[in-house]
Write a protein that holds these residues in place. Structure first.
Motif, PDB file in Angstrom:
ATOM      1  N   VAL A 196      41.600  51.210  43.942  1.00  0.00           N
ATOM      2  CA  VAL A 196      41.322  51.752  42.656  1.00  0.00           C
ATOM      3  C   VAL A 196      42.198  51.058  41.916  1.00  0.00           C
ATOM      4  O   VAL A 196      41.631  50.717  40.858  1.00  0.00           O
ATOM      5  N   LYS A 197      43.521  50.742  42.256  1.00  0.00           N
ATOM      6  CA  LYS A 197      44.430  49.951  41.358  1.00  0.00           C
ATOM      7  C   LYS A 197      43.639  48.664  41.278  1.00  0.00           C
ATOM      8  O   LYS A 197      43.460  48.054  39.944  1.00  0.00           O
ATOM      9  N   THR A 198      43.056  47.929  42.117  1.00  0.00           N
ATOM     10  CA  THR A 198      42.432  46.507  42.038  1.00  0.00           C
ATOM     11  C   THR A 198      41.259  46.691  41.203  1.00  0.00           C
ATOM     12  O   THR A 198      41.212  45.725  40.438  1.00  0.00           O
ATOM     13  N   TYR A 199      40.465  47.592  41.553  1.00  0.00           N
ATOM     14  CA  TYR A 199      39.325  47.961  40.485  1.00  0.00           C
ATOM     15  C   TYR A 199      39.818  47.926  39.045  1.00  0.00           C
ATOM     16  O   TYR A 199      39.107  47.229  38.038  1.00  0.00           O
ATOM     17  N   PHE A 200      40.789  48.837  38.735  1.00  0.00           N
ATOM     18  CA  PHE A 200      41.271  49.079  37.278  1.00  0.00           C
ATOM     19  C   PHE A 200      41.713  47.805  36.697  1.00  0.00           C
ATOM     20  O   PHE A 200      41.341  47.272  35.519  1.00  0.00           O
ATOM     21  N   ASN A 201      42.553  46.996  37.546  1.00  0.00           N
ATOM     22  CA  ASN A 201      43.026  45.748  36.990  1.00  0.00           C
ATOM     23  C   ASN A 201      42.022  44.550  36.692  1.00  0.00           C
ATOM     24  O   ASN A 201      42.329  43.924  35.932  1.00  0.00           O
ATOM     25  N   GLY A 202      40.944  44.802  37.517  1.00  0.00           N
ATOM     26  CA  GLY A 202      39.909  43.830  37.191  1.00  0.00           C
ATOM     27  C   GLY A 202      38.993  44.093  36.069  1.00  0.00           C
ATOM     28  O   GLY A 202      38.072  43.363  35.756  1.00  0.00           O
ATOM     29  N   LEU A 203      38.963  45.209  35.243  1.00  0.00           N
ATOM     30  CA  LEU A 203      38.430  45.593  34.387  1.00  0.00           C
ATOM     31  C   LEU A 203      38.876  44.756  33.033  1.00  0.00           C
ATOM     32  O   LEU A 203      40.182  44.687  32.964  1.00  0.00           O
ATOM     33  N   ASN A 204      38.180  44.647  31.968  1.00  0.00           N
ATOM     34  CA  ASN A 204      38.466  44.213  30.754  1.00  0.00           C
ATOM     35  C   ASN A 204      39.482  45.054  29.975  1.00  0.00           C
ATOM     36  O   ASN A 204      38.834  46.018  29.755  1.00  0.00           O
ATOM     37  N   GLN A 205      40.571  44.633  29.949  1.00  0.00           N
ATOM     38  CA  GLN A 205      41.675  45.640  29.380  1.00  0.00           C
ATOM     39  C   GLN A 205      41.505  45.960  27.859  1.00  0.00           C
ATOM     40  O   GLN A 205      41.944  46.893  27.336  1.00  0.00           O
ATOM     41  N   ASP A 206      40.829  45.101  27.495  1.00  0.00           N
ATOM     42  CA  ASP A 206      40.249  45.238  25.774  1.00  0.00           C
ATOM     43  C   ASP A 206      39.093  46.138  25.520  1.00  0.00           C
ATOM     44  O   ASP A 206      39.080  46.574  24.484  1.00  0.00           O
TER      45      ASP A 206
END
Length: 456
Positions: A158-168
């Protein structure tokens, strides 16, 4: 790419609507538009799906036929693998699905007679024509479920998926709340129920005296099966509540039951046909409706519970478990779950008006006054609400939105698994698409490179 593969079963189980009539009116000459392994897809199959698309009020769009054919290709692949894996669907499952489709179509058409007139055939005849296609769709659905049923995600994933998203471009969540409810149903006394039992008995006597059961059910039954003359289709014993099953499975074919009571009201039924462990019945239902006296008793009961909770004599969760009549929430201590991500946080814009009005003025930890409402079956109930927490609007983050991000990560993993599955099947299955559809972006996935170049 993934979306093009897996658009299938979120939307491919589409209700059929009037395609034979449409095809007949346009004098369509049928033809094969795709071959998938040993199966073919006809132009009429695509037109059938397109007719439903138009029936939903959408504007004509020929590009939609590309997407619909792509769905049918994936359905064929799944259903063929289902046969290899010995995945079956029962007649009862097909009947249940067909009955739900028919109910939707009857509502859209404005009545059974109007629908049959448009179809130029009876609903029973139309259901039989649809049976094999529906069975295939249900097999495909089961096959897809089998492919992904064991998929889950770890906290690290879950953390890896979230960190891979475009944070902007992370989503912005509206205000969310954790809420609970205690629900009290108005209970009728034996004397108050009698008027409804007598009403059902009166219709039963009409049938016993020679009136056609189907006609009486269509005119007077308060069940969703009324447009079909009360017929429910083949079903197993566990498809019904116990009182209904007990009556349906003890009678002989053609026999008419006495009036009996279930949680839904008063029924009588007739067994039409038995088939192994399944039975096809038709019935007439008269619903029990609360009287003013029963509503007053329910109001007094819930106000008494409210007083106990607000005075600290019993906790809200204990009171919900002990007293609430809503079986969906009493076992969670009265708390309402978000059905989409299975968390306790619910966006306020998804609350019904009554619930929002009740909790909006509350501070966290407070309870609303009791109010008259309706449950999912449209029955009148009394309830009061509890506001456990309120989360202000915010940008998605792991701390506040873990459950939502976890579900998104799981769905992403499911999508990738399905994409891999279809890639493998594509390599090992003969797939041929008619040249008329080779310009469709959705179908380029299924066309080999040589064919694609030739099409250009």
């Amino acid at each position: 790419m993934i979306k093009k593969y897996i658009g299938l079963l979120s939307s491919v189980i589409v209700a059929f609507c009037c395609i034979q009539t449409v095809v007949g009116q346009n004098k369509l000459v049928d033809r094969v538009v795709a071959t998938v392994g040993s199966s073919i897809i006809l132009q009429s199959d695509v037109e059938m799906q397109y007719a439903q698309y138009l029936a939903q009020g959408e504007k004509p769009n020929d590009d939609m036929k590309c997407y619909l054919l792509q769905q049918l290709v994936t359905q064929k692949l799944l259903s063929q693998q289902a046969m290899i894996d010995s995945i079956e669907v029962s007649e009862a499952e097909v009947d249940d699905n067909l009955n739900r489709r028919m109910q939707v179509m009857v509502r859209q058409a404005g009545g059974k007679e109007r629908l049959e007139e448009f179809l130029n055939r009876s609903l029973l005849q139309y259901k039989e024509e649809m049976r094999s296609s529906v069975a295939e769709q249900l097999k495909a659905q089961k096959m897809q479920q089998n492919i992904v049923t064991t998929i889950n995600v770890t906290p690290q994933e879950v953390k890896t998926y979230f960190n891979g998203l475009n944070q902007d471009s992370l989503p912005y969540f509206n205000t969310e709340v954790e809420i609970g409810e205690i629900v009290i149903n108005p209970e009728l006394t034996k004397e108050e129920k009698e008027q409804f039992r007598q009403k059902a008995e009166g219709y039963r006597q009409q049938v016993l005296n020679g009136s056609d059961f189907g006609t009486v059910a269509r005119l007077y039954s308060e069940d969703g099966s009324a447009p079909y003359g009360g017929e429910l289709g083949f079903a197993t014993r566990d498809s019904y509540v116990k009182e209904f099953s007990a009556m349906a499975f003890k009678l002989k074919e053609g026999e008419i039951s006495p009036v009996f009571e279930t949680m839904y009201g008063f029924h009588f039924l007739q067994v039409l046909q038995r088939r192994g462990e399944e039975v096809n019945v038709r019935h007439l239902l008269i619903k029990k409706k609360p009287t003013s006296a029963s509503l007053e008793r329910a109001k007094a009961k819930i106000d008494s519970i409210y007083d106990k909770v607000t005075q600290g004599k019993i906790s809200f969760h204990a009171a919900a478990s002990q007293y609430s009549d809503n079986n969906e929430t009493k076992y969670t201590g009265g708390m309402i779950m978000n059905e989409e991500d299975h968390s306790g946080l619910i966006p306020v814009d998804r609350l019904d008006r009554e619930t929002f009005t009740a909790i909006d003025p509350l501070e966290v930890g407070q309870y609303s006054k009791s109010f008259l409402s309706k449950d999912r079956m449209d029955n009148q109930v009394y309830k009061f609400m509890y506001l456990k927490s309120r989360v202000a609007p915010h940008k998605a983050n792991l701390e506040q939105d873990f459950a939502k991000i976890q579900e998104a990560a799981r769905q992403d993993k499911i999508n990738r698994k399905l994409s891999e599955w279809f890639e493998q099947r594509k390599e090992n299955t003969f797939i041929d698409i008619n040249s008329d559809f080779m310009q469709c972006d959705e179908l380029k996935l299924w066309i080999n490179k040589d064919e694609a170049l030739a099409a250009h």
